[in-house]
Write a protein that holds these residues in place. Structure first.
Motif, PDB file in Angstrom:
ATOM      1  N   MET A 153     -11.168  -9.104   0.267  1.00  0.00           N
ATOM      2  CA  MET A 153     -10.515  -9.325   1.561  1.00  0.00           C
ATOM      3  C   MET A 153      -8.992  -9.445   1.438  1.00  0.00           C
ATOM      4  O   MET A 153      -8.238  -8.983   2.274  1.00  0.00           O
ATOM      5  CB  MET A 153     -11.027 -10.641   2.152  1.00  0.00           C
ATOM      6  N   LEU A 154      -8.579 -10.126   0.380  1.00  0.00           N
ATOM      7  CA  LEU A 154      -7.167 -10.493   0.270  1.00  0.00           C
ATOM      8  C   LEU A 154      -6.281  -9.320  -0.123  1.00  0.00           C
ATOM      9  O   LEU A 154      -5.084  -9.336   0.101  1.00  0.00           O
ATOM     10  CB  LEU A 154      -7.045 -11.641  -0.749  1.00  0.00           C
ATOM     11  N   GLN A 155      -6.871  -8.279  -0.698  1.00  0.00           N
ATOM     12  CA  GLN A 155      -6.043  -7.291  -1.385  1.00  0.00           C
ATOM     13  C   GLN A 155      -5.406  -6.225  -0.490  1.00  0.00           C
ATOM     14  O   GLN A 155      -5.386  -5.052  -0.833  1.00  0.00           O
ATOM     15  CB  GLN A 155      -6.871  -6.632  -2.493  1.00  0.00           C
ATOM     16  N   SER A 156      -4.893  -6.628   0.639  1.00  0.00           N
ATOM     17  CA  SER A 156      -4.168  -5.702   1.502  1.00  0.00           C
ATOM     18  C   SER A 156      -3.202  -6.534   2.333  1.00  0.00           C
ATOM     19  O   SER A 156      -3.376  -7.738   2.442  1.00  0.00           O
ATOM     20  CB  SER A 156      -5.142  -4.970   2.421  1.00  0.00           C
ATOM     21  N   PRO A 157      -2.192  -5.906   2.918  1.00  0.00           N
ATOM     22  CA  PRO A 157      -1.264  -6.694   3.742  1.00  0.00           C
ATOM     23  C   PRO A 157      -1.974  -7.424   4.875  1.00  0.00           C
ATOM     24  O   PRO A 157      -1.659  -8.574   5.172  1.00  0.00           O
ATOM     25  CB  PRO A 157      -0.298  -5.643   4.288  1.00  0.00           C
ATOM     26  N   ILE A 158      -2.966  -6.784   5.479  1.00  0.00           N
ATOM     27  CA  ILE A 158      -3.708  -7.438   6.564  1.00  0.00           C
ATOM     28  C   ILE A 158      -4.466  -8.646   6.043  1.00  0.00           C
ATOM     29  O   ILE A 158      -4.455  -9.725   6.633  1.00  0.00           O
ATOM     30  CB  ILE A 158      -4.685  -6.438   7.232  1.00  0.00           C
ATOM     31  N   GLY A 159      -5.117  -8.457   4.886  1.00  0.00           N
ATOM     32  CA  GLY A 159      -5.870  -9.551   4.285  1.00  0.00           C
ATOM     33  C   GLY A 159      -4.960 -10.717   3.961  1.00  0.00           C
ATOM     34  O   GLY A 159      -5.280 -11.874   4.232  1.00  0.00           O
ATOM     35  N   LEU A 160      -3.785 -10.384   3.403  1.00  0.00           N
ATOM     36  CA  LEU A 160      -2.833 -11.435   3.056  1.00  0.00           C
ATOM     37  C   LEU A 160      -2.378 -12.168   4.319  1.00  0.00           C
ATOM     38  O   LEU A 160      -2.375 -13.402   4.369  1.00  0.00           O
ATOM     39  CB  LEU A 160      -1.626 -10.828   2.334  1.00  0.00           C
ATOM     40  N   GLY A 161      -2.017 -11.400   5.346  1.00  0.00           N
ATOM     41  CA  GLY A 161      -1.540 -11.998   6.599  1.00  0.00           C
ATOM     42  C   GLY A 161      -2.594 -12.934   7.181  1.00  0.00           C
ATOM     43  O   GLY A 161      -2.285 -14.047   7.607  1.00  0.00           O
ATOM     44  N   ILE A 165      -2.944  -8.249  13.452  1.00  0.00           N
ATOM     45  CA  ILE A 165      -3.381  -9.651  13.412  1.00  0.00           C
ATOM     46  C   ILE A 165      -2.944 -10.371  14.682  1.00  0.00           C
ATOM     47  O   ILE A 165      -3.712 -11.100  15.319  1.00  0.00           O
ATOM     48  CB  ILE A 165      -2.773 -10.370  12.187  1.00  0.00           C
ATOM     49  N   SER A 166      -1.700 -10.125  15.070  1.00  0.00           N
ATOM     50  CA  SER A 166      -1.155 -10.808  16.231  1.00  0.00           C
ATOM     51  C   SER A 166      -1.895 -10.409  17.508  1.00  0.00           C
ATOM     52  O   SER A 166      -2.204 -11.255  18.358  1.00  0.00           O
ATOM     53  CB  SER A 166       0.335 -10.469  16.303  1.00  0.00           C
ATOM     54  N   ILE A 168      -1.605 -12.066  -8.447  1.00  0.00           N
ATOM     55  CA  ILE A 168      -1.562 -10.940  -9.393  1.00  0.00           C
ATOM     56  C   ILE A 168      -2.442  -9.801  -8.880  1.00  0.00           C
ATOM     57  O   ILE A 168      -2.022  -8.641  -8.820  1.00  0.00           O
ATOM     58  CB  ILE A 168      -2.022 -11.387 -10.795  1.00  0.00           C
ATOM     59  N   ASP A 169      -3.666 -10.141  -8.473  1.00  0.00           N
ATOM     60  CA  ASP A 169      -4.583  -9.105  -7.972  1.00  0.00           C
ATOM     61  C   ASP A 169      -4.015  -8.402  -6.748  1.00  0.00           C
ATOM     62  O   ASP A 169      -4.090  -7.184  -6.619  1.00  0.00           O
ATOM     63  CB  ASP A 169      -5.937  -9.723  -7.611  1.00  0.00           C
ATOM     64  N   LEU A 170      -3.435  -9.198  -5.850  1.00  0.00           N
ATOM     65  CA  LEU A 170      -2.856  -8.622  -4.636  1.00  0.00           C
ATOM     66  C   LEU A 170      -1.744  -7.648  -4.996  1.00  0.00           C
ATOM     67  O   LEU A 170      -1.699  -6.517  -4.498  1.00  0.00           O
ATOM     68  CB  LEU A 170      -2.308  -9.747  -3.752  1.00  0.00           C
TER      69      LEU A 170
END
Lengths: 533, 306
Positions: free
Chosen positions: A283-291, A398-399, B97-99
């Protein structure tokens, strides 16, 4: 020995006062202002006993009691009404003030390594903690007196000196109590975030436990410190024992915090900090996931908040007709439309307010993109294979979803509460539609944020002025008798007010179109400008 | 063949000129040291290379493509480590790191594990608990576990301990052996001396010297330590002699490289017992430029950029 532990507590107290010389007065002024303005407003709005009795009836339903607590509803004087509707809420705010300020001077100070600097000087081991507790105890005593004499000075008949002082003392004691709670968690948690998180959790649990207790079993209200607040029955029977109880509990908390602070090592906590993930989830590994991950807590809290706003407004719908009778001011605020019930008018009004509030988390979500830039974290993304368009697009998605979710929760909350209080409840579709029509307006607000971030990110906060303007003009516009075009300056002013106005698609499509155009221009600017660094 | 080319690069922030006609290039497979005092324009140059800032004038090309307009395409082949690493406090090092690796594209878990071990990083801790050095390790692990062709390192070791500094140097060596190109901006001159094939010195937004260390050394002075049977006379009268000091009967002085021949001929008359020569260090070189420009600077006033 005493030197070992408490040396220079006084000096540290002065440092603390110096550092908070604006913060403390601002909180006090804020709390004082809202405490004093309400009884004044009530005098205007509910001048006669008959009006207040109607209000008392409205308050006599489980949803309202769960929200504001109990009081003697049979003798609903201005004083009782103020205490009933305001005291608990204000106490929660005071509790929040304690949590934020005490954490700032205890765990945050330690986390940032400043306590280490102080402790390397000839200063006692517990001086920092006790300076904090000492200063804030003083602050709350001052607040208690300020509120107490201030309320009395309003010179309202039913607000006598003893009740006013008890009102202030209740707030002060709550502040001291939560200073103790926070001081305790500052020892237990390793981080300031954890300290704030746990302390706010205690505040919320206390509030919810009291709410359940107030409407069902009284026992639950007894175990929650916030339950004691209603037991004071300010301006009624004026019970002082809850204050004594709170002081005793605070003292125990203070002693406990001191004990734990003395036992532990600097910068360690008592709760084990559990190791986090070694690998990022898919889930985390994209800009959207991070956001999403960065805003997760915020989004969930806002969604809960929006739902509660919906529920609380929805729960008063049943008593509206009798409530508005003879209340000129309220009637003036509602657009008077022939052929519709007060309930329907009120719902349409409330939906608009909820939609404006829902725009806040949506815009915050978009502004986060600039927040990341200011904190020099955006470069980590841009120096990798992420284009600016993709980055901004991710935050936009996201917004936009955020705004939709917030609007939905407010509408669902209102509908859920309305079916239990209305004799002829509206269908889910009707209520949900009343909320959803505002979505294009929220999109316009988001696109204004995009435009700012694309060209003049420094002025990104000016968007809040626009939101505030919208709120004032559309909510109070009727009251101030502003002409229509003021409202038309805001996208929210163009949305058809269901159900009292007919659904028209043109303004909706035009607003959506404006949102698209502003966004595209914003994207172009974002692709052209220097990143801040 | 150059992988990175900067031609007449100028960057203005409002009225302030941060870079004024910067020129240099990095060749394939070489380690290029980019040195200069604080506020000289190193980081600004690097941010333009990365397409975070837009050049006011000039050409900046990496792998033959424009650093601004082809940024995303280029970044697939570039790994970057900033000097000041700001991370999200509520994510763990491992997650970051993974990101980072994922956002760049490409994935080499074996390499990731190996580097985490070598840099002695605990990836399960939240970034807010990391010290500056540990945050830097996160960025280093992410950079070196990617299979980039160009590494851009902006003071990457400013928070590392000597042990980790060594591991960093190994990583750079390995990358170089694998034929990668590296742009290393640094304050630590010994590090640059050890790792770099060529060096560029920037000051006040202008390149004041570029070349291999050997070439640069020719521009400067040699340190000599001399012991002779008879005392040396008339040394002062020769050209290009500096900083003569005497200790324990031996003479130590500096000679301008172009005067070396004349000086040796002169001193050999006095019967040489011992002759030690040391090449100038990068520090000597750097300090010489620094002092020379430092005098001018007093009239110009300070640099507004840090």
């Amino acid at each position: 020995m005493i030197d070992m532990i408490f040396k220079h507590t006084g000096l540290l107290s002065r440092l603390l006062l110096r550092r908070d010389r604006f913060r403390i007065p601002l909180w006090m002024i804020g709390i004082g202002f809202f405490t004093f303005i309400v009884p004044v407003a009530f005098t205007e709005l509910y001048g006669t006993q008959a009006q207040r009795d109607v209000m008392a009836q409205t308050m006599e339903n489980p949803a309202m009691i769960a929200m504001v607590g109990t009081h003697d509803l049979s003798n609903y004087t201005l004083g009782v009404m103020t205490a009933h509707q305001m005291l608990l809420m204000t106490a929660v705010v005071v509790g929040l003030m304690s949590i934020l300020l005490v954490t700032r001077h205890t765990r945050e100070e330690e986390e940032d390594g400043r306590v280490e600097l102080i402790r390397s000087l000839p200063v006692g081991r517990l001086s920092n903690l006790n300076a904090t507790l000492f200063v804030y105890t003083g602050v709350y005593i001052l607040l208690a007196l300020l509120i107490g004499f201030g309320l009395f000075a309003l010179n309202i008949e039913s607000m006598d000196l003893e009740g006013s002082l008890l009102y202030g003392a209740t707030l002060g004691a709550t502040g001291i109590l939560f200073a103790g709670v926070t001081a305790l968690f500052a020892q237990a948690c390793e981080t300031s975030r954890g300290t704030i998180g746990f302390s706010i959790a205690i505040l919320l649990i206390a509030y919810i436990v009291r709410g359940i207790g107030d409407v069902s079993t009284d026992f639950l209200s007894w175990i929650s410190p916030l339950g004691w607040i209603s037991k004071t029955e300010v301006y009624g029977s004026n019970n002082w024992w809850p204050i004594r109880l709170m002081i005793v509990v605070s003292l125990i908390l203070f002693i406990l915090a001191n004990y734990l602070n003395a036992r532990r090592d600097l910068e360690s906590g008592l709760l084990p900090s559990k190791p986090g993930r070694k690998y990022a989830s898919a889930m985390l590994q994209s800009p959207i996931g991070l956001g999403l991950r960065l805003q997760r807590t915020g989004i969930i809290s806002w969604a809960v908040g929006m739902f509660l706003i919906g529920v609380s407004y929805g729960s008063v719908l049943g008593d509206l007709d009798s409530f508005f009778e003879g209340n000129d001011l309220m009637q003036q605020m509602l657009a008077s439309a022939q052929g519709y019930t007060v309930t329907e008018q009120f719902m349409s009004m409330i939906m608009m307010i909820s939609a404006i509030i829902a725009a806040i988390p949506a815009v915050m979500s978009m502004n986060r993109l600039y927040g990341e830039e200011k904190k020099a974290r955006i470069e980590h993304l841009l120096v990798r294979a992420v284009s600016r368009t993709k980055l901004m697009g991710s935050f936009l998605v996201i917004s936009a979803i955020n705004g939709f979710v917030m609007l939905s929760f407010a509408a669902i909350g209102m509908w859920a509460a309305s079916i239990s209080v209305l004799d002829e409840p509206l269908s889910f579709g009707a209520v949900y539609g009343m909320g959803l029509v505002y979505y294009p307006a929220i999109l316009v607000m988001i696109s204004v944020a995009i435009l700012m971030i694309g060209y003049q990110p420094k002025f990104v906060s000016f968007n809040w002025l626009y939101v505030f303007y919208t709120f004032i003009v559309l909510y109070m516009g009727g009251l101030f008798q502003l002409s229509d075009w003021y409202g038309k300056l805001s996208p929210f002013g163009h949305i058809p007010k269901l159900p009292i106005e007919e659904m028209t698609w043109t303004p909706m499509l035009v607003l959506a179109g404006i949102a698209v155009v502003l966004s595209v221009i914003g994207f172009i600017g974002y692709n052209r400008r220097d990143m801040k660094c | 063949m150059s992988v990175l080319q900067i031609k007449d690069l100028t960057k203005k922030f409002g009225k302030f000129t941060a870079l004024n006609g910067v020129n240099f290039e990095v060749n394939e497979g070489e380690v290029f040291g980019f040195i200069g005092p604080n506020g000289a324009g190193k980081s600004t140059t690097i941010r333009i290379l990365l397409g975070i800032l837009k050049a006011t004038e000039g050409e900046v090309e990496i792998f033959g493509k424009d650093a601004w307009s082809d940024a995303v395409e280029l970044h697939k082949r570039i790994a970057y480590v900033p000097g000041d690493v700001n991370l999200w406090p509520n994510l763990t090092g491992g997650e970051v790191i993974d990101l980072f690796v994922k956002l760049r594209g490409g994935n080499d878990t074996g390499r990731r594990e190996e580097l985490i071990k070598r840099f002695d990083l605990d990836p399960s801790k939240k970034c807010r608990t990391y010290s500056k050095g540990n945050r830097q390790k996160v960025a280093l692990v992410a950079a070196f576990s990617s299979n980039a062709d160009l590494y851009i390192l902006d003071e990457p070791t400013s928070g590392l301990d000597p042990l980790m500094e060594q591991i960093f140097q190994q990583c750079v060596q390995e990358a170089k052996e694998a034929g990668k190109s590296i742009l290393l901006s640094s304050h630590i001159l010994s590090e640059v001396e050890q790792l770099c094939d060529r060096v560029g010195i920037i000051r006040h937004g202008q390149m004041i010297e570029t070349g291999s260390l050997n070439e640069l050394r020719h521009l400067t002075r040699m340190n000599l330590l001399l012991e002779t049977k008879e005392p040396i006379t008339q040394l002062h009268e020769l050209n290009g002699i500096h900083a003569i000091t005497e200790k324990d009967g031996a003479l130590s002085f500096q000679v301008d490289t172009e005067q070396l021949d004349t000086v040796i001929k002169h001193v050999s008359q006095f019967g040489i017992i011992k002759l030690e020569s040391t090449p100038p260090t990068l520090e000597d070189l750097f300090m010489r430029h620094y002092e020379k420009k430092g005098q001018k600077e007093q009239n110009q006033g300070g640099n507004p950029n840090d």
